[in-house]
Design a protein around this motif. Sequence first.
Motif, PDB file in Angstrom:
ATOM      1  N   ARG A  47       4.261  -1.756  -0.773  1.00  0.00           N
ATOM      2  CA  ARG A  47       3.238  -2.216   0.254  1.00  0.00           C
ATOM      3  C   ARG A  47       1.853  -2.526  -0.421  1.00  0.00           C
ATOM      4  O   ARG A  47       0.962  -3.179   0.130  1.00  0.00           O
ATOM      5  N   PRO A  64       4.947   3.799  -2.472  1.00  0.00           N
ATOM      6  CA  PRO A  64       4.390   2.746  -1.655  1.00  0.00           C
ATOM      7  C   PRO A  64       4.120   1.365  -2.432  1.00  0.00           C
ATOM      8  O   PRO A  64       3.499   0.678  -2.015  1.00  0.00           O
ATOM      9  N   SER A  89       6.375   9.665  -0.606  1.00  0.00           N
ATOM     10  CA  SER A  89       6.465   8.289  -0.574  1.00  0.00           C
ATOM     11  C   SER A  89       6.147   7.405  -1.812  1.00  0.00           C
ATOM     12  O   SER A  89       5.620   8.046  -2.768  1.00  0.00           O
ATOM     13  N   LEU A 100      14.303   4.362  -1.161  1.00  0.00           N
ATOM     14  CA  LEU A 100      12.792   4.918  -1.145  1.00  0.00           C
ATOM     15  C   LEU A 100      11.896   3.749  -1.506  1.00  0.00           C
ATOM     16  O   LEU A 100      10.903   3.570  -1.004  1.00  0.00           O
ATOM     17  N   ILE A 124       2.396  11.331  -3.073  1.00  0.00           N
ATOM     18  CA  ILE A 124       2.680   9.909  -2.833  1.00  0.00           C
ATOM     19  C   ILE A 124       2.491   9.012  -4.077  1.00  0.00           C
ATOM     20  O   ILE A 124       1.341   9.401  -4.965  1.00  0.00           O
ATOM     21  N   THR A 170      11.862   0.419   0.889  1.00  0.00           N
ATOM     22  CA  THR A 170      11.152   0.554   2.468  1.00  0.00           C
ATOM     23  C   THR A 170       9.820   1.023   2.198  1.00  0.00           C
ATOM     24  O   THR A 170       9.255   1.110   2.925  1.00  0.00           O
ATOM     25  N   ALA A 171       9.430   2.099   0.969  1.00  0.00           N
ATOM     26  CA  ALA A 171       8.122   2.629   1.091  1.00  0.00           C
ATOM     27  C   ALA A 171       7.926   3.776   1.919  1.00  0.00           C
ATOM     28  O   ALA A 171       6.749   4.214   2.217  1.00  0.00           O
ATOM     29  N   ARG A 172       8.977   4.055   2.501  1.00  0.00           N
ATOM     30  CA  ARG A 172       9.036   5.013   3.568  1.00  0.00           C
ATOM     31  C   ARG A 172       8.611   6.235   3.249  1.00  0.00           C
ATOM     32  O   ARG A 172       8.806   6.998   2.044  1.00  0.00           O
ATOM     33  N   ARG A 173       8.219   7.269   3.977  1.00  0.00           N
ATOM     34  CA  ARG A 173       7.902   8.684   3.796  1.00  0.00           C
ATOM     35  C   ARG A 173       9.012   9.250   4.179  1.00  0.00           C
ATOM     36  O   ARG A 173       9.362   9.342   5.249  1.00  0.00           O
ATOM     37  N   ILE A 174       9.306  10.472   3.477  1.00  0.00           N
ATOM     38  CA  ILE A 174      10.250  11.404   3.617  1.00  0.00           C
ATOM     39  C   ILE A 174       9.699  12.761   3.394  1.00  0.00           C
ATOM     40  O   ILE A 174       8.538  13.323   2.858  1.00  0.00           O
ATOM     41  N   TYR A 205       0.507  15.990   0.561  1.00  0.00           N
ATOM     42  CA  TYR A 205       0.986  14.587   0.110  1.00  0.00           C
ATOM     43  C   TYR A 205       1.378  14.654  -1.417  1.00  0.00           C
ATOM     44  O   TYR A 205       0.837  15.096  -2.208  1.00  0.00           O
TER      45      TYR A 205
END
Length: 271
Positions: A147, A144, A142, A172, A120, A175-179, A118
């Motif tokens: 969020r 976040p 990510s 990125l 993050i 959306t706070a998405r994980r890649i 991770y």
Amino acid sequence: MAEITYTSPTERVQSWMDEDGSTLHIRFNNPERHNALSVDMWEAVPVLLAQAETDERVRLVVFSGAGEKAFVSGADISQFEDMRAAREAVARYELMAEQALMGIYNFSKPTLACIRGYCIGGGVNVAMSCDIRIASSDAVFSIPAARLGLGYRYSAMKNLVDLVGPGVAKDLFFTARRISAVEAKEVGLISRVCAPDQLPALLAEYTQALAANAPLTVRAGKAIVAEILKPSPEVDFDKCRALIQGCFQSEDYAEGRKAFMEKRKPVFRGK
């Protein structure tokens, strides 16, 4: 010159030199929380970098995370209520993190983030503050902030835009998405990716190269790149700071913290 002995002010940040003395390793050591950054860990970084700055042996500083599950998984959430809820605490926490991250970014010698697992939030910020980023294929990235409802500093956002461009940065961040590590390399967030068991060998490639190459040339190159990337004098820093402070003072930020602690999805109202 007398030999410098590196001693971290906290057990949750480990430090040691390579056998040849050319590489200083700084490892975040909070594995039970996936190396989440606590206050003492933030405070330890500038102390170690200050020693390395004057140590003529050091050609490279490598940042990594203890264990195989995480580089840094963000801030230590257990300290959120104490350190980030009140306005005064927010100001102190942000200053402390900014000093650590800008200390890495402005360090005169090369820095490298060696990432596994991770990466993050604050972990991405640490990695972006380094000159070079390498990762194993099991790494996950990510940002976040959206969020949690927290504000994202100008310096961190600029580092992100400088690395991946405004389009990917917005993708990125919004959306706070994980890649995956593969996508992170594709968008320019990291330089190279390899199989997990090959990460030590890839790291050794860099430590050996920096030990062999001319340090004055490398440092001059780093300084010139920094000049190229300097922000325009027209940037409204006061506006950026006000926008960030507004996030931390919002009801959404309080909701984001509360929802995170209660392990539920936050309900943001834009207030």
